[in-house]
Write a protein that holds these residues in place. Structure first.
Motif, PDB file in Angstrom:
ATOM      1  N   ALA A  20     -14.407  43.740 -29.588  1.00 12.77           N
ATOM      2  CA  ALA A  20     -14.884  44.759 -30.530  1.00 12.77           C
ATOM      3  C   ALA A  20     -16.396  44.853 -30.530  1.00 12.77           C
ATOM      4  N   THR A  21     -17.058  43.701 -30.441  1.00  9.18           N
ATOM      5  CA  THR A  21     -18.522  43.729 -30.466  1.00  9.18           C
ATOM      6  C   THR A  21     -19.115  44.017 -29.096  1.00  9.18           C
ATOM      7  N   LEU A  22     -18.341  43.828 -28.024  1.00  9.05           N
ATOM      8  CA  LEU A  22     -18.773  44.359 -26.734  1.00  9.05           C
ATOM      9  C   LEU A  22     -18.843  45.882 -26.802  1.00  9.05           C
ATOM     10  N   PHE A  23     -17.886  46.458 -27.546  1.00 10.65           N
ATOM     11  CA  PHE A  23     -17.886  47.909 -27.756  1.00 10.65           C
ATOM     12  C   PHE A  23     -19.133  48.349 -28.526  1.00 10.65           C
ATOM     13  N   THR A  24     -19.470  47.633 -29.610  1.00 12.78           N
ATOM     14  CA  THR A  24     -20.652  48.008 -30.393  1.00 12.78           C
ATOM     15  C   THR A  24     -21.925  47.810 -29.580  1.00 12.78           C
ATOM     16  N   TRP A  25     -21.958  46.766 -28.783  1.00  9.16           N
ATOM     17  CA  TRP A  25     -23.098  46.524 -27.887  1.00  9.16           C
ATOM     18  C   TRP A  25     -23.201  47.642 -26.854  1.00  9.16           C
ATOM     19  N   GLY A  26     -22.055  48.047 -26.300  1.00  8.33           N
ATOM     20  CA  GLY A  26     -22.039  49.105 -25.301  1.00  8.33           C
ATOM     21  C   GLY A  26     -22.577  50.415 -25.843  1.00  8.33           C
ATOM     22  N   LEU A  27     -22.240  50.741 -27.092  1.00  6.25           N
ATOM     23  CA  LEU A  27     -22.757  51.972 -27.675  1.00  6.25           C
ATOM     24  C   LEU A  27     -24.261  51.888 -27.926  1.00  6.25           C
ATOM     25  N   THR A  28     -24.748  50.680 -28.230  1.00  7.80           N
ATOM     26  CA  THR A  28     -26.200  50.502 -28.347  1.00  7.80           C
ATOM     27  C   THR A  28     -26.870  50.786 -27.004  1.00  7.80           C
ATOM     28  N   ALA A  29     -26.289  50.237 -25.940  1.00  8.24           N
ATOM     29  CA  ALA A  29     -26.834  50.451 -24.603  1.00  8.24           C
ATOM     30  C   ALA A  29     -26.777  51.929 -24.210  1.00  8.24           C
ATOM     31  N   LEU A  30     -25.684  52.596 -24.602  1.00 11.20           N
ATOM     32  CA  LEU A  30     -25.540  54.013 -24.298  1.00 11.20           C
ATOM     33  C   LEU A  30     -26.593  54.838 -25.038  1.00 11.20           C
ATOM     34  N   GLY A  31     -26.821  54.508 -26.306  1.00 10.59           N
ATOM     35  CA  GLY A  31     -27.852  55.209 -27.070  1.00 10.59           C
ATOM     36  C   GLY A  31     -29.235  54.970 -26.495  1.00 10.59           C
ATOM     37  N   ALA A  32     -29.495  53.711 -26.108  1.00 12.09           N
ATOM     38  CA  ALA A  32     -30.803  53.395 -25.523  1.00 12.09           C
ATOM     39  C   ALA A  32     -31.009  54.119 -24.202  1.00 12.09           C
ATOM     40  N   ALA A  33     -29.907  54.438 -23.488  1.00 20.61           N
ATOM     41  CA  ALA A  33     -30.000  55.110 -22.196  1.00 20.61           C
ATOM     42  C   ALA A  33     -30.542  56.531 -22.321  1.00 20.61           C
TER      43      ALA A  33
END
Length: 273
Positions: A20-33
């Motif tokens: 679940a927190t890999l998902f939240t981390w992934g969305l952070t990375a996507l936003g930063a992209a």
């Protein structure tokens, strides 16, 4: 969404919290992209994003953490609410202590307003640490809730845990952009701005695994742990997120962003929980 909930229910709770927190981390990375596609960020957009983040965190603190924590506490009246009160206070004190020790700088503040122990660290590092600081309670909250579900506590549901992860992920997307763009403005390359932006959420899976493990190992602490995460998140919102949105002329936009974030998180928790 039902398939996701069913899958999360079928696997080890610590692994579920990690995913679940890999998902939240992934969305952070996507936003930063987004830093690869935009040169600047409108200040009104930034304040609106920060307001949205605050609304999600406040709603999650009550609907996903405090309310279930009170519901699963034994006793009646003041006895029933005491674990939530104690945990809430301890969570706020914990982040207060980190805030005083960890060197960091809030996004819209001047370099002279850096907090924590004095260091010679660059502004970019301090900005990243500021976001990292309030990702700790977010990861902890997800882990604790998944642990509570596995432990079979009444009031903790897999749907509620998934809703919390989804809500935090949604606010992590603009948050990733909100930290990457100032880093770009301070002279970092697009790649380094993205790396720093996504790195701010790497602490979430670690905190989630620790939270789930702690609840499963020491089950009686769950009401305290849920409220601890809530207290930590509320401290971050009041001490960091809201002040950052009040430094310019877009306070109304930030406020409406807060309202929108609160409504979305409330709807997710009630709808899925």
């Amino acid at each position: 969404m039902k398939a996701v909930v069913d899958y999360m229910q079928s696997i080890d709770p610590i692994l579920a919290a990690f995913y679940a927190t890999l998902f939240t981390w992934g969305l952070t990375a996507l936003g930063a992209a987004l830093v690869f596609f935009f040169k600047t960020m409108n200040r009104a957009v930034l304040d609106g994003m920060l307001g949205f983040t605050g609304g999600v965190m406040v709603a999650a603190s009550f609907w996903s953490l405090l309310a279930p924590g009170i519901e699963m506490s034994p006793g009646e009246g003041f006895e029933k609410v005491m674990p939530a009160a104690v945990g809430f206070l301890l969570g706020a004190v914990f982040i207060f202590g980190l805030d005083k020790i960890l060197p960091h700088l809030h996004i819209n503040f001047k370099e002279s307003e850096a907090e924590g122990i004095d260091t010679g660290w660059r502004r970019t590092t301090l900005l990243t640490l500021a976001i990292t600081l309030h990702n700790i309670p977010e990861g902890l909250a997800v882990g604790v809730l998944f642990g509570g579900v596995a432990a079979g506590f009444e009031g903790a549901s897999i749907g509620g845990a998934v809703a919390l992860a989804l809500g935090i992920g949604l606010q992590n997307f603009p948050e990733g952009f909100a930290v990457a763009m100032p880093l770009r403005r301070y002279g970092l390359s697009r790649k380094k701005s993205w790396l720093y932006g996504q790195a701010s959420a790497m602490v979430e899976p670690v905190a989630a695994v620790l939270g789930a493990w702690a609840v499963l190992t020491f089950q009686p602490i769950l009401p305290y742990a849920l409220s601890f995460a809530a207290g930590a998140m509320i401290f971050v919102v009041v001490e960091e997120v809201i002040p950052e949105t009040q430094l310019d002329k877009y306070t109304d936009i930030a406020t409406m962003g807060f309202i929108g974030g609160f409504i979305i998180m409330m709807a997710l928790d009630v709808g899925l929980g």
